[in-house]
Design a protein around this motif. Structure first.
Motif, mmCIF file in Angstrom:
data_model
loop_
_atom_site.group_PDB
_atom_site.id
_atom_site.type_symbol
_atom_site.label_atom_id
_atom_site.label_comp_id
_atom_site.label_asym_id
_atom_site.label_seq_id
_atom_site.Cartn_x
_atom_site.Cartn_y
_atom_site.Cartn_z
ATOM 1 N N THR A 248 0.839 -1.204 0.000
ATOM 2 C CA THR A 248 0.000 0.000 0.000
ATOM 3 C C THR A 248 0.873 1.252 0.000
ATOM 4 O O THR A 248 0.585 2.236 -0.695
ATOM 5 C CB THR A 248 -0.940 0.001 1.221
ATOM 6 N N ASN A 249 1.955 1.219 0.768
ATOM 7 C CA ASN A 249 2.893 2.353 0.786
ATOM 8 C C ASN A 249 3.568 2.523 -0.573
ATOM 9 O O ASN A 249 3.793 3.658 -1.025
ATOM 10 C CB ASN A 249 3.946 2.157 1.872
ATOM 11 N N ASP A 250 3.888 1.412 -1.227
ATOM 12 C CA ASP A 250 4.486 1.490 -2.575
ATOM 13 C C ASP A 250 3.550 2.219 -3.524
ATOM 14 O O ASP A 250 3.983 3.041 -4.340
ATOM 15 C CB ASP A 250 4.758 0.082 -3.113
ATOM 16 N N ILE A 251 2.243 1.915 -3.431
ATOM 17 C CA ILE A 251 1.255 2.571 -4.298
ATOM 18 C C ILE A 251 1.135 4.045 -3.935
ATOM 19 O O ILE A 251 1.114 4.922 -4.808
ATOM 20 C CB ILE A 251 -0.104 1.858 -4.183
ATOM 21 N N ALA A 252 1.063 4.332 -2.632
ATOM 22 C CA ALA A 252 0.914 5.717 -2.178
ATOM 23 C C ALA A 252 2.101 6.578 -2.597
ATOM 24 O O ALA A 252 1.948 7.780 -2.877
ATOM 25 C CB ALA A 252 0.744 5.752 -0.665
ATOM 26 N N GLU A 253 3.289 5.980 -2.651
ATOM 27 C CA GLU A 253 4.501 6.728 -3.005
ATOM 28 C C GLU A 253 4.768 6.742 -4.501
ATOM 29 O O GLU A 253 5.784 7.275 -4.950
ATOM 30 C CB GLU A 253 5.695 6.143 -2.242
ATOM 31 N N GLY A 254 3.855 6.159 -5.290
ATOM 32 C CA GLY A 254 3.953 6.251 -6.744
ATOM 33 C C GLY A 254 4.810 5.202 -7.413
ATOM 34 O O GLY A 254 5.075 5.310 -8.620
ATOM 35 N N ARG A 255 5.248 4.183 -6.665
ATOM 36 C CA ARG A 255 6.039 3.129 -7.313
ATOM 37 C C ARG A 255 5.178 2.327 -8.285
ATOM 38 O O ARG A 255 5.676 1.804 -9.282
ATOM 39 C CB ARG A 255 6.649 2.212 -6.254
ATOM 40 N N GLY B 219 1.440 2.878 -10.267
ATOM 41 C CA GLY B 219 0.353 3.817 -10.523
ATOM 42 C C GLY B 219 -0.924 3.114 -10.908
ATOM 43 O O GLY B 219 -0.957 1.879 -11.078
ATOM 44 N N PRO B 220 -2.016 3.866 -11.052
ATOM 45 C CA PRO B 220 -3.300 3.288 -11.455
ATOM 46 C C PRO B 220 -3.174 2.484 -12.751
ATOM 47 O O PRO B 220 -2.629 2.958 -13.738
ATOM 48 C CB PRO B 220 -4.193 4.519 -11.652
ATOM 49 N N GLY B 221 -3.652 1.252 -12.713
ATOM 50 C CA GLY B 221 -3.590 0.387 -13.884
ATOM 51 C C GLY B 221 -2.328 -0.440 -13.993
ATOM 52 O O GLY B 221 -2.255 -1.358 -14.814
ATOM 53 N N ASP B 222 -1.302 -0.135 -13.165
ATOM 54 C CA ASP B 222 -0.047 -0.891 -13.230
ATOM 55 C C ASP B 222 -0.235 -2.291 -12.653
ATOM 56 O O ASP B 222 -1.005 -2.507 -11.709
ATOM 57 C CB ASP B 222 1.060 -0.194 -12.438
ATOM 58 N N GLN C 47 -7.774 1.697 -10.787
ATOM 59 C CA GLN C 47 -7.715 2.990 -11.452
ATOM 60 C C GLN C 47 -8.704 3.961 -10.830
ATOM 61 O O GLN C 47 -9.648 3.576 -10.146
ATOM 62 C CB GLN C 47 -8.032 2.832 -12.941
ATOM 63 N N THR C 48 -8.456 5.236 -11.084
ATOM 64 C CA THR C 48 -9.416 6.259 -10.695
ATOM 65 C C THR C 48 -10.708 6.012 -11.461
ATOM 66 O O THR C 48 -10.678 5.734 -12.657
ATOM 67 C CB THR C 48 -8.871 7.655 -11.030
ATOM 68 N N PRO C 49 -11.856 6.076 -10.794
ATOM 69 C CA PRO C 49 -13.124 5.832 -11.511
ATOM 70 C C PRO C 49 -13.261 6.710 -12.749
ATOM 71 O O PRO C 49 -12.873 7.880 -12.757
ATOM 72 C CB PRO C 49 -14.189 6.181 -10.454
ATOM 73 N N THR C 50 -13.800 6.128 -13.804
ATOM 74 C CA THR C 50 -14.002 6.834 -15.058
ATOM 75 C C THR C 50 -15.268 7.688 -14.996
ATOM 76 O O THR C 50 -16.333 7.192 -14.626
ATOM 77 C CB THR C 50 -14.135 5.830 -16.219
ATOM 78 N N ASP C 51 -15.162 8.973 -15.339
ATOM 79 C CA ASP C 51 -16.350 9.814 -15.450
ATOM 80 C C ASP C 51 -17.146 9.389 -16.679
ATOM 81 O O ASP C 51 -16.604 9.312 -17.787
ATOM 82 C CB ASP C 51 -15.962 11.294 -15.584
ATOM 83 N N TYR C 52 -18.421 9.120 -16.483
ATOM 84 C CA TYR C 52 -19.264 8.651 -17.586
ATOM 85 C C TYR C 52 -20.534 9.489 -17.617
ATOM 86 O O TYR C 52 -21.429 9.326 -16.785
ATOM 87 C CB TYR C 52 -19.615 7.178 -17.394
ATOM 88 N N PRO C 53 -20.630 10.438 -18.578
ATOM 89 C CA PRO C 53 -21.797 11.324 -18.630
ATOM 90 C C PRO C 53 -23.074 10.581 -19.047
ATOM 91 O O PRO C 53 -23.063 9.763 -19.966
ATOM 92 C CB PRO C 53 -21.413 12.360 -19.689
#
Length: 236
Positions: A15-22, A24-27, A71-77
Motif C-alpha cells: 500500500t505504501n508502494d502505491i501511495a509513493e507512486g512506485r 500507478g493506477p492500472g499498473d 484505477q481512478t473511476p471513469t467519469d461517464y456522462p
C-alpha cells in the motif's frame, strides 16, 4: 505485546508502494512468486495480503493476467446523448466492447411498451461487456425492434458499435428519452463478467433512446461496476 500478522505487514508495504507512486493506477503488481521472494514468505501469505488490498479497493485481479492497481473511476456522462466510445475517449481511456450474445426473440411486456411495439413482437437483443483500458466497467443489454432493423445483429457483430449499426438504417442521430438509475448488488454472473465480488455494489441504468422523429429505437440496460465508474448527469 501482540505481533503484527505477516500478511498485514506485506499489505501495508505494498500500500505504501502505491501511495509513493512506485505503482500507478492500472499498473500490474509483481507476481506472487516475486512478492514471495521479496518478503521471504509463501504464496498463501502473499495471496492473503493481496486479498485484503482488494477488499479495500486498492487492487483488482484479472483472471490469467495478474493483480493490478485500481484505477481512478471513469467519469461517464449520462445525458441526452450517451455515446460509449466518445465518453471513454473523452475521459482518456481506451474503449472496447466484447459481445456476450446476439439473439432474436419475442419482446417481453416491458420491452414492447418501451419500444412501442405489439406485445410478443420480435426484437433483436445485444448483450455485451464494456471495457476501459482492458478492464470491464459495465455489462449492457440493448434491445431493438426487429421489424425496423432486420439485420442489425450482423451489423453489431461487424462494427461493435450501436451508433454505427443504426447509421446503416438511416438513423443519423438519436437521443436519450429517459434514464432510470438504481443501486444494486452484483449477482454471480455479473460478478464473473465484471471481475468483482458477488454482492459488490453496481449501478443499473435503464434507458430508452429515440430517433429525431421521437420514435423509440433502443431499450437498454447497463450495469456499471460501482467502484470503476462515476456517473455524471448533464443536459447535452
Amino acid at each position: 505485546m501482540a505481533r503484527t500478522a505477516i500478511w498485514t505487514s506485506i499489505s501495508t508495504a505494498l500500500t505504501n508502494d502505491i501511495a509513493e507512486g512506485r505503482y500507478g493506477p492500472g499498473d500490474k503488481l509483481p507476481t506472487e512468486a516475486a512478492l514471495s521472494a521479496r518478503f521471504g514468505v509463501n504464496r498463501h501469505t502473499v495471496r492473503r495480503a493481496l486479498a485484503a488490498m482488494a477488499d479495500n479497493g486498492l487492487v483488482h485481479a484479472r483472471r490469467g493476467a495478474g493483480v493490478f492497481v485500481a484505477q481512478t473511476p471513469t467519469d461517464y456522462p449520462i445525458g441526452r446523448r450517451v455515446r460509449f466510445h466518445q465518453n471513454l475517449s473523452a475521459a482518456g481511456r481506451a474503449p472496447a466492447k466484447e459481445i456476450l450474445s446476439l439473439e432474436t426473440r419475442a419482446a417481453d411486456q416491458r420491452e414492447a411498451e418501451s419500444l412501442e411495439i405489439p406485445a410478443g413482437a420480435a426484437v433483436h437483443v445485444y448483450d455485451g461487456l464494456s471495457l476501459a483500458d482492458g478492464q470491464p466497467i459495465a455489462i449492457f443489454r440493448s434491445v431493438f425492434p426487429a421489424e425496423r432493423f432486420p439485420n442489425i445483429l450482423s451489423d453489431l457483430d461487424e462494427t461493435k458499435s450501436v451508433t454505427a449499426a443504426l447509421a446503416r438504417y438511416g438513423v443519423a442521430d438519436y437521443t436519450r428519452a429517459s434514464t432510470r438509475l438504481t443501486a444494486k448488488q452484483a449477482n454471480a454472473t455479473q460478478a464473473l463478467h465484471l471481475r468483482i465480488s458477488e454482492g459488490a455494489p453496481i449501478l443499473r441504468s435503464v434507458g430508452i433512446n429515440i430517433d429525431t422523429a421521437g420514435m423509440p429505437i433502443e431499450f437498454g440496460h447497463t450495469w456499471f461496476a460501482g467502484d470503476r465508474v462515476t456517473l455524471t448527469v448533464n443536459n447535452s
